[in-house]
Design a protein around this motif. Structure first.
Motif, PDB file in Angstrom:
ATOM      1  N   ASP A  15      76.076 -79.157 -11.913  1.00 33.11           N
ATOM      2  CA  ASP A  15      77.039 -78.095 -12.228  1.00 33.11           C
ATOM      3  C   ASP A  15      78.474 -78.505 -11.932  1.00 33.11           C
ATOM      4  N   ARG A  48      86.066 -66.719 -14.296  1.00 36.64           N
ATOM      5  CA  ARG A  48      84.891 -66.747 -15.173  1.00 36.64           C
ATOM      6  C   ARG A  48      84.245 -68.128 -15.229  1.00 36.64           C
ATOM      7  N   ARG A  49      84.912 -69.144 -14.675  1.00 40.67           N
ATOM      8  CA  ARG A  49      84.316 -70.487 -14.652  1.00 40.67           C
ATOM      9  C   ARG A  49      83.526 -70.762 -13.382  1.00 40.67           C
ATOM     10  N   GLN A  59      80.818 -73.536 -17.101  1.00 38.58           N
ATOM     11  CA  GLN A  59      80.922 -72.992 -15.756  1.00 38.58           C
ATOM     12  C   GLN A  59      80.635 -74.090 -14.754  1.00 38.58           C
ATOM     13  N   TYR A  60      81.133 -73.905 -13.540  1.00 38.82           N
ATOM     14  CA  TYR A  60      80.994 -74.899 -12.487  1.00 38.82           C
ATOM     15  C   TYR A  60      80.257 -74.285 -11.304  1.00 38.82           C
ATOM     16  N   THR A  63      81.777 -67.682 -21.917  1.00 37.93           N
ATOM     17  CA  THR A  63      82.363 -68.888 -21.338  1.00 37.93           C
ATOM     18  C   THR A  63      81.364 -70.023 -21.454  1.00 37.93           C
ATOM     19  N   ARG A 109      80.438 -70.162 -11.303  1.00 36.02           N
ATOM     20  CA  ARG A 109      79.079 -69.617 -11.386  1.00 36.02           C
ATOM     21  C   ARG A 109      78.778 -68.798 -10.125  1.00 36.02           C
TER      22      ARG A 109
END
Length: 691
Positions: free
Chosen positions: A231, A480-481, A458-459, A455, A483
């Motif tokens: 991730d 929103r990026r 994600q990270y 989005t 997680r």
């Protein structure tokens, strides 16, 4: 600044031999890893399976992680008190090192057993009898500092001050170094905080919040290796110069599963920035109300016919009423999906209504299924869905919202004023590719993308530095990026200087969009300053009652050193006096930063060049490698220099319509020096600084 001659510690030779053996053990580990990697390479050549390629990738990462170059391997040891613990001795260092028998020679600084190295105190020794710190040049120990925590009054060493102080007083090189050897207890607690939370770190100048954020990323990548190697971690900085300045910290800690970016660079690979907004428009586009405007504009595209819609299917037909269609839209929207995904739900609800009609007519089960299948693939339903729920695209949504006066007025009637709508409106271009997107448009486009399709990237964790300067819409981009809301938010409300800056951490949390029922939000504060000498920090802190009355002022652990050197000159002599001060200091210290209000940058650069110096113009360069840098005050945040010359403080205030913002920028400029601060001015200093 050279260190005094110090007597050798009695264990110096023994400890040096241990570090030499650790280097040999690391070299042997690297050799074994290289040999194993060759087997992996051979497997790929012979088999070329997915499993073989994955194994090779892991082996490459393992081999690379063991290449530490000439970095110091070990920076101290801890001896457990046999009366309180097992009595073991642990050497703490940059990586795990083991001997041929797989016994640990050095433990990684991130493992739990290393925690007391950073947190033990005489009041709470955490089971230690001794903490020993090494001051090293590469693998060469130059001094040892002992703390006998089982007998605090007997702390002895080689006469060296705490290595933490020695480190912060070291000359700057133009890029940030890791602080893994000198992490303080309050910093370590933040670094090791749980992954599953949104952690806000308020910290004044020199408290190490940036370094803490980066080391937290390294810790999380170690602690949650399997999850975050896939991730990844995102580090968001305020500008490209800042990212270049801190860019080597994580690689030096062996962590590469990291993306470092600004909000702009996250987005401008997809949307080219070619236009520029005036200040009022830029600020308005960063306002959180724009998210509501865009959503309202999207929902405005959902239509309900004025009469029943008849859908023929072979010899049969179904009829959908306006109310049924409206209810189907409502049901789809209730799922809180991106609109293009919700469109499919809308279609399914309509099909369910059609099926129920057929069942109510007594049509057999087989015929019902065949009719619904034909309806699903047929043009009548597709055309109805297209009229009632069109497919959304980010660029089209933003273009139409900003370019259609009637639409903008309709969807923002309760959100914006007429003057604000006039600021936002611009004539639409004939082709989407001709659109003159501005930097502030990027967050609108990302919002529209999230509304339309969600989005895509994600990270596992996101670290945001200087977060107080991000607009609400930019914070939504970041939030929103992340997680599951896993974030580390770093900043200082007292240094909020951007046009759309935030006035409180509560506002930041609200803008991030964190679901506080699912994600813990916690705020912590760093109040101990390690970088700025006490007299300089005290001078700058005089601004805080005006600029940030609710923030706890930082206190420096460095009590010595001179206060600011105030040089008052005539108005026409400011540039010459600045050049004289800068060249004088640059000859004595390794890095000198001349922090200048924007309108004066060119004149100061010209004056320095006329004196034969070659200063870095930070408006054009993204590095600070040279001895002398002229820094536009707007981009100095997060940087540090051995010595700083601040030019005409009163002019900082004049840069902004509001005095508060200018004073905050001045506060930033006054807190960039590690050793000395010189202030050149002709106008009186701002009121809080008149001493």
């Amino acid at each position: 600044m050279s260190a005094p001659e110090l007597p050798d510690h009695p264990d110096l030779a023994t400890e040096q031999a241990y570090l030499d053996a650790a280097r040999v053990a690391l070299d042997e580990m690297a050799a074994r890893a290289e040999a194993t990697l060759e087997f992996g390479e051979r497997a790929v050549r012979e088999e070329n399976t997915v499993e073989a390629r994955i194994a090779r990738a892991h082996l490459k990462d393992r081999t690379a992680s063991l290449n530490l170059g000439d970095s110091t391997l070990c920076f101290g040891r801890i001896d457990e008190d046999p009366l309180l613990a097992d009595g073991d001795t642990w050497y703490v260092g940059r990586r795990h090192i083991e001997n041929a028998d797989t016994e640990p020679v050095v433990v990684d600084w991130r493992v739990p057993v290393a925690i007391p190295f950073y947190r033990a105190t005489s009041a709470d020794p955490q089971g230690l009898a001794l903490r020993r710190r090494f001051t090293c040049e590469g693998d060469q120990i130059v001094a040892i500092f002992d703390e006998h925590l089982d007998d605090p009054e007997s702390i002895i060493g080689a006469g060296l001050p705490d290595p933490l102080l020695a480190e912060v007083e070291r000359a700057r090189s133009g890029e940030m170094r890791d602080i893994v050897a000198t992490i303080a207890g309050e910093q370590d607690e933040i670094i090791r905080a749980p992954l599953a939370e949104c952690l806000i770190v308020q910290g004044g100048p020199g408290t190490g919040k940036t370094a803490v954020g980066l080391h937290r990323a390294a810790f999380l990548l170690y602690e949650h290796r399997e999850e975050l190697s896939t991730d990844r971690v995102l580090v968001v900085g305020p500008n490209r110069m800042f990212l270049r300045y801190v860019g080597n910290v994580l690689p030096s800690l062996g962590e590469t599963a990291v993306t470092q970016a600004t909000v702009r660079s996250l987005l401008d690979v997809k949307y080219r920035v070619r236009g520029e907004d005036n200040l009022e428009t830029h600020v308005l586009k960063g306002d959180v109300r724009m998210a509501e405007v865009l959503r309202a504009a999207a929902l405005d595209k959902l239509k309900v016919p004025g009469e029943d819609e008849r859908l023929p299917v072979g010899a049969r037909s179904v009829s959908l009423s306006p109310n049924q269609i409206a209810q189907a839209q409502k049901s789809a929207l209730a799922r809180n999906l991106p609109l293009n995904s919700a469109r499919a739900v809308f279609t399914q609800v309509l099909l369910r209504e059609a099926k129920q009609q057929l069942v109510d007519r007594g049509v057999g089960e087989l015929q019902v299924d065949e009719t619904v299948a034909a309806l699903r693939s047929g043009d009548p339903l597709k055309k109805l869905v297209g009229r009632c729920w069109p497919t959304f695209g980010a660029t089209t949504l933003v273009q139409q919202t900003l370019g259609n006066k009637a639409l903008l007025a309709r969807v923002s009637s309760n959100l914006l004023t007429d003057d604000e709508r006039a600021l936002l409106h611009r004539k639409p271009t004939k082709k989407a590719t001709d659109e003159q997107w501005t930097e502030a448009d990027l967050a609108l486009l990302d919002e529209a993308q999230a509304l339309s399709a969600g989005t895509t990237t994600q990270y596992g964790h996101v670290v945001v530095d200087e977060a107080q300067d991000l607009s609400a819409m930019a914070l939504r981009v970041v939030g929103r990026r992340a997680r599951k809301g896993s974030l580390t938010i770093l900043g200082d409300i007292a240094q909020a200087t951007a046009p759309s800056a935030q006035s409180s951490w509560q506002n930041v949390v609200a803008a991030l969009g964190i679901d506080t029922e699912q994600t813990t939000v916690r705020t912590t504060e760093l109040t101990v300053g390690y970088r700025v000498p006490g007299p300089l920090l005290d001078f700058a802190n005089q601004l805080l009652p005006t600029t940030a009355p609710d923030i706890t002022p930082s206190t420096s652990v460095r009590h010595g050193g001179p206060g600011p050197d105030l040089r008052t000159v005539e108005a026409g002599e400011v540039v010459a006096a600045t050049v004289a001060a800068a060249t004088e200091l640059a000859g004595e210290f390794q890095t000198t930063g001349v922090i200048v209000p924007s309108p004066m940058v060119d004149a100061v650069l010209e004056g320095l060049r006329n004196e034969g110096t070659d200063p870095v113009d930070t408006r054009k360069s993204e590095t600070l490698g040279a001895a002398l840098s002229v820094v536009d005050a707007a981009v100095v945040k997060g940087l540090e220099f051995d010595v700083v010359v601040v030019v005409e403080p009163a002019a900082f205030v004049d840069l902004y319509p509001e005095e508060l913002t200018g004073l905050r920028l001045l506060y930033v400029a006054l807190t960039r020096a590690v050793q000395r601060l010189t202030i050149v001015h002709s106008a009186p200093l701002p009121n809080p600084l008149r001493i």
